[in-house]
Design an enzyme around this catalytic site. Sequence first.
Site, PDB file in Angstrom:
ATOM      1  N   GLN A   1       0.801  -1.231   0.000  1.00 42.38           N
ATOM      2  CA  GLN A   1       0.000   0.000   0.000  1.00 42.38           C
ATOM      3  C   GLN A   1       0.841   1.291   0.000  1.00 42.38           C
ATOM      4  O   GLN A   1       0.426   2.295  -0.570  1.00 42.38           O
ATOM      5  CB  GLN A   1      -0.973  -0.007   1.186  1.00 42.38           C
ATOM      6  CG  GLN A   1      -1.929  -1.191   1.168  1.00 42.38           C
ATOM      7  CD  GLN A   1      -2.728  -1.352   2.455  1.00 42.38           C
ATOM      8  OE1 GLN A   1      -3.164  -0.389   3.076  1.00 42.38           O
ATOM      9  NE2 GLN A   1      -2.931  -2.592   2.866  1.00 42.38           N
TER      10      GLN A   1
ATOM     11  N   CYS B   1      -1.145   5.318   8.020  1.00 42.28           N
ATOM     12  CA  CYS B   1      -0.169   6.294   7.536  1.00 42.28           C
ATOM     13  C   CYS B   1      -0.723   7.720   7.538  1.00 42.28           C
ATOM     14  O   CYS B   1      -1.123   8.258   6.501  1.00 42.28           O
ATOM     15  CB  CYS B   1       0.360   5.934   6.165  1.00 42.28           C
ATOM     16  SG  CYS B   1       1.874   6.849   5.826  1.00 42.28           S
TER      17      CYS B   1
ATOM     18  N   THR C   1       1.329   2.035  10.648  1.00 42.60           N
ATOM     19  CA  THR C   1       2.139   1.957   9.434  1.00 42.60           C
ATOM     20  C   THR C   1       2.762   0.564   9.290  1.00 42.60           C
ATOM     21  O   THR C   1       2.836  -0.200  10.261  1.00 42.60           O
ATOM     22  CB  THR C   1       3.313   2.972   9.481  1.00 42.60           C
ATOM     23  OG1 THR C   1       4.188   2.606  10.559  1.00 42.60           O
ATOM     24  CG2 THR C   1       2.849   4.401   9.656  1.00 42.60           C
TER      25      THR C   1
ATOM     26  N   CYS D   1       7.091   7.382   9.252  1.00 45.04           N
ATOM     27  CA  CYS D   1       6.283   7.871   8.134  1.00 45.04           C
ATOM     28  C   CYS D   1       7.174   8.681   7.210  1.00 45.04           C
ATOM     29  O   CYS D   1       7.610   9.779   7.578  1.00 45.04           O
ATOM     30  CB  CYS D   1       5.133   8.728   8.679  1.00 45.04           C
ATOM     31  SG  CYS D   1       4.016   9.214   7.380  1.00 45.04           S
TER      32      CYS D   1
HETATM   33  P1  FAD Z   1      -3.218  -4.863   5.836  1.00 48.27           P
HETATM   34  O1  FAD Z   1      -1.872  -4.875   5.192  1.00 48.27           O
HETATM   35  O2  FAD Z   1      -4.219  -3.890   5.347  1.00 48.27           O
HETATM   36  O3  FAD Z   1      -3.759  -6.357   5.745  1.00 48.27           O
HETATM   37  C1  FAD Z   1      -4.965  -6.775   6.322  1.00 48.27           C
HETATM   38  C2  FAD Z   1      -5.352  -8.092   5.657  1.00 48.27           C
HETATM   39  O4  FAD Z   1      -6.425  -8.674   6.379  1.00 48.27           O
HETATM   40  C3  FAD Z   1      -5.837  -7.885   4.231  1.00 48.27           C
HETATM   41  O5  FAD Z   1      -5.097  -8.679   3.352  1.00 48.27           O
HETATM   42  C4  FAD Z   1      -7.307  -8.280   4.283  1.00 48.27           C
HETATM   43  O6  FAD Z   1      -7.754  -8.920   3.097  1.00 48.27           O
HETATM   44  C5  FAD Z   1      -7.313  -9.243   5.470  1.00 48.27           C
HETATM   45  N1  FAD Z   1      -8.632  -9.346   6.100  1.00 48.27           N
HETATM   46  C6  FAD Z   1      -9.490  -8.357   6.442  1.00 48.27           C
HETATM   47  N2  FAD Z   1     -10.595  -8.872   6.950  1.00 48.27           N
HETATM   48  C7  FAD Z   1     -10.437 -10.220   6.977  1.00 48.27           C
HETATM   49  C8  FAD Z   1     -11.258 -11.302   7.400  1.00 48.27           C
HETATM   50  N3  FAD Z   1     -12.484 -11.115   7.898  1.00 48.27           N
HETATM   51  N4  FAD Z   1     -10.762 -12.560   7.281  1.00 48.27           N
HETATM   52  C9  FAD Z   1      -9.521 -12.774   6.764  1.00 48.27           C
HETATM   53  N5  FAD Z   1      -8.724 -11.791   6.341  1.00 48.27           N
HETATM   54  C10 FAD Z   1      -9.176 -10.534   6.440  1.00 48.27           C
HETATM   55  N6  FAD Z   1       3.188   2.458   5.928  1.00 48.27           N
HETATM   56  C11 FAD Z   1       4.520   2.728   6.014  1.00 48.27           C
HETATM   57  O7  FAD Z   1       5.206   2.128   6.835  1.00 48.27           O
HETATM   58  N7  FAD Z   1       5.154   3.637   5.232  1.00 48.27           N
HETATM   59  C12 FAD Z   1       4.446   4.333   4.290  1.00 48.27           C
HETATM   60  O8  FAD Z   1       5.020   5.144   3.572  1.00 48.27           O
HETATM   61  C13 FAD Z   1       3.049   4.079   4.156  1.00 48.27           C
HETATM   62  N8  FAD Z   1       2.313   4.747   3.238  1.00 48.27           N
HETATM   63  C14 FAD Z   1       0.999   4.409   3.037  1.00 48.27           C
HETATM   64  C15 FAD Z   1       0.274   5.051   2.031  1.00 48.27           C
HETATM   65  C16 FAD Z   1      -1.033   4.697   1.771  1.00 48.27           C
HETATM   66  C17 FAD Z   1      -1.795   5.414   0.690  1.00 48.27           C
HETATM   67  C18 FAD Z   1      -1.643   3.648   2.507  1.00 48.27           C
HETATM   68  C19 FAD Z   1      -3.053   3.203   2.199  1.00 48.27           C
HETATM   69  C20 FAD Z   1      -0.959   3.026   3.525  1.00 48.27           C
HETATM   70  C21 FAD Z   1       0.374   3.395   3.806  1.00 48.27           C
HETATM   71  N9  FAD Z   1       1.108   2.796   4.836  1.00 48.27           N
HETATM   72  C22 FAD Z   1       2.444   3.097   4.989  1.00 48.27           C
HETATM   73  C23 FAD Z   1       0.413   1.956   5.839  1.00 48.27           C
HETATM   74  C24 FAD Z   1       0.582   0.461   5.643  1.00 48.27           C
HETATM   75  O9  FAD Z   1       0.302   0.083   4.318  1.00 48.27           O
HETATM   76  C25 FAD Z   1      -0.345  -0.266   6.613  1.00 48.27           C
HETATM   77  O10 FAD Z   1      -0.149   0.250   7.912  1.00 48.27           O
HETATM   78  C26 FAD Z   1      -0.093  -1.756   6.612  1.00 48.27           C
HETATM   79  O11 FAD Z   1      -0.337  -2.306   5.346  1.00 48.27           O
HETATM   80  C27 FAD Z   1      -0.995  -2.442   7.646  1.00 48.27           C
HETATM   81  O12 FAD Z   1      -0.755  -3.810   7.662  1.00 48.27           O
HETATM   82  P2  FAD Z   1      -1.831  -4.806   8.324  1.00 48.27           P
HETATM   83  O13 FAD Z   1      -1.290  -6.164   8.166  1.00 48.27           O
HETATM   84  O14 FAD Z   1      -2.224  -4.325   9.648  1.00 48.27           O
HETATM   85  O15 FAD Z   1      -3.107  -4.611   7.389  1.00 48.27           O
END
Ligand code: FAD
Length: 439
Positions: free
Chosen positions: A69, A187, A333, A367
Site C-alpha cells: 500500500q 499512515c 504503518t 512515516c
Molecule cells: P493490511 O496490510 O491492510 O492487511 C490486512 C489483511 O487482512 C488484508 O489482506 C485483508 O484482506 C485481510 N482481512 C481483512 N478482513 C479479513 C477477514 N475477515 N478474514 C480474513 N482476512 C481478512 N506504511 C509505512 O510504513 N510507510 C508508508 O510510507 C506508508 N504509506 C501508506 C500510504 C497509503 C496510501 C496507505 C493506504 C498506507 C500506507 N502505509 C504506509 C500503511 C501500511 O500500508 C499499513 O499500515 C499496513 O499495510 C498495515 O498492515 P496490516 O497487516 O495491519 O493490514
Amino acid sequence: MATLLKCKMVVLGCNPSFFSTTSQRLSQSFKLVVVGGGAGGCSVAAKFASVLPKNNVAIIEPSDTHYYQPMWTMIGGGMKKLEQSGRPMSQVLPKNAHWIKERASQFFPEENRLVTASGEEIKYEYLVVAMGLQLDYNKIKGLPEAFNTPGVCSNYSPKYVEKTLESLKNFKGGNAIFTFPNTPIKCAGAPQKAMYISEEYLRKHNKRDKANVIFNTSLGVLFGVKKYADALEKVVRERNIAVNFRHELLEVKPDTKEAVFRLLDDPAGNTKTFKYEMLHVTPPMSAPDLLKANKKLTNEAGYLEVDKSTLQHIRFPNIFGIGDCTNLPTSKTAAAIAGQNKIVYDNLKLQMEGKKPSQKYDGYTSCPLVTGYSKCILAEFDYDGQPLETLPINQAKERNTSFFMKKEIMPVLYWKLMLNGWWNGPGVIRKILHLGTGR
Ligand code: FAD
Ligand code: UQ1
C-alpha cells in the site's frame, strides 16, 4: 451432498493430522492460525512457518492480491504503476503454511475456534489477528457516486488511486482540496504526501497559478510530533498551501462540484461548502466490522485489545495482535509492523513454551513524508512521540536520500525481507549508528 463431497476433497488434499471432519461441517485445526495475510499477518506467519512443521500454521485471507500500500502514494503522482504495487497472494504467503482462501466471519475465543464465511470451523491453539483497517468511504454522503465523476480521487484504494494522476492531468483551474477524516487512519502522513506531490505536479505543468491548494483536516495540527509538524508548517508556508484545521468532510455533491465540511470546533455545528476542481479524499477508517461485533476481543472503539508492550491479548493469553487492527496507541504503518513482528514472534513463542511474554514494543513507527517528486522528511518516533531516528542526521529536513529510500529501497525491503519475516525494523541499525547517545 455438496458438503460431503467438499469434505472428501479436503481430506484427500491435506495432511489429516491437522484437521478432522464431520458429515455436517468442515473442521480443521492448527497449532497457529493467522487471520489476515497483509503486512502483519504475512510477516508473522512467515516467521512461524519457518520453525514449525509444515501446515502447523494456517493463514485465513480471502484476497487474490497482496498490495504494497505505501506505493499508492507514488502511483497517485505517476511515479509508479498500479501493477507494481500488487503481487499474487499465493506468491507472498509462506509456502510452509496452509492458506485458507476465505474470510473469517465469527470468532469464538473462549472455545479456541473461529468460523469462516463458508461455515467452515477452524480450531487453533494460538491465534494472531492481523486484519488491518476498514475503509469507510460510504460514510461520506454522495462519495461513492462522486468517484464516477471527474476530479474525485483517493490514493487509499487501488480502485481510485489512478484517478489522482488523471485528475491532475485534467486540472484546468480552481480548488484542489485534500481531506483528512475524523478517525484514526493508516499512515497519517499520506493525505499530505498526496497534496505535496500534486502541488509540485501543478507547478511543473504550469497550472499552479490557476490552483488553490487546500488541506482540510479534521485534526488541529499538521502532524502529531512537533519536530515534524514544524518542518511541515514551513513546507505549507513556502508552497502557499491553505490549511484549514478541524474541517471534516461530510458530503460530496458531484453535480455542483461541491464538498461540505463540518466545522468541528463550531459549537453550533455549522458546515462550510467548498467548490472543488479536484478532491482527494482520505476516507474515515475503523476496525473491521467483524472485530467490532465481538466485544470480548476489542476495546470500546472495536480495535483488538492487546497489551501495548507485549502485544498479547489482555483477556485471551493465546491470542496476539499486530498492525492496524489493534488498539496500539501508535501511528498505523508498515514500519510500525516491522517493529512489532519480532515482539509478537518472541512473545508468542514464550507463551507456547509455557513462559511469560517478556519482550516489549516501544511503539516505534515511521512515516516517510514525501514532499514532492524528489524530497522527503523521514519521521520516526515512539509511543511518547519522541523522535527515534535511524540516521545520525536531522531527518526532519527535506532530503533526496530519504526520498530515494522511500521510492526505491522500501519496496525491495518489504517484498524480499519483511514479508519473509526477516525485517524487524531499523532498531539494530539505529543502535549501531547512535552508539553512545542512548537513543
Ligand atoms: P493490511 O496490510 O491492510 O492487511 C490486512 C489483511 O487482512 C488484508 O489482506 C485483508 O484482506 C485481510 N482481512 C481483512 N478482513 C479479513 C477477514 N475477515 N478474514 C480474513 N482476512 C481478512 N506504511 C509505512 O510504513 N510507510 C508508508 O510510507 C506508508 N504509506 C501508506 C500510504 C497509503 C496510501 C496507505 C493506504 C498506507 C500506507 N502505509 C504506509 C500503511 C501500511 O500500508 C499499513 O499500515 C499496513 O499495510 C498495515 O498492515 P496490516 O497487516 O495491519 O493490514
Ligand atoms: C520500514 O521499516 C518500513 O517497513 C518495511 C516502511 O514501510 C514501507 C517504511 O516506510 C519505513 C520508513 C521503514 C523504516 C525503515 C528505515 C530504514 C528508516
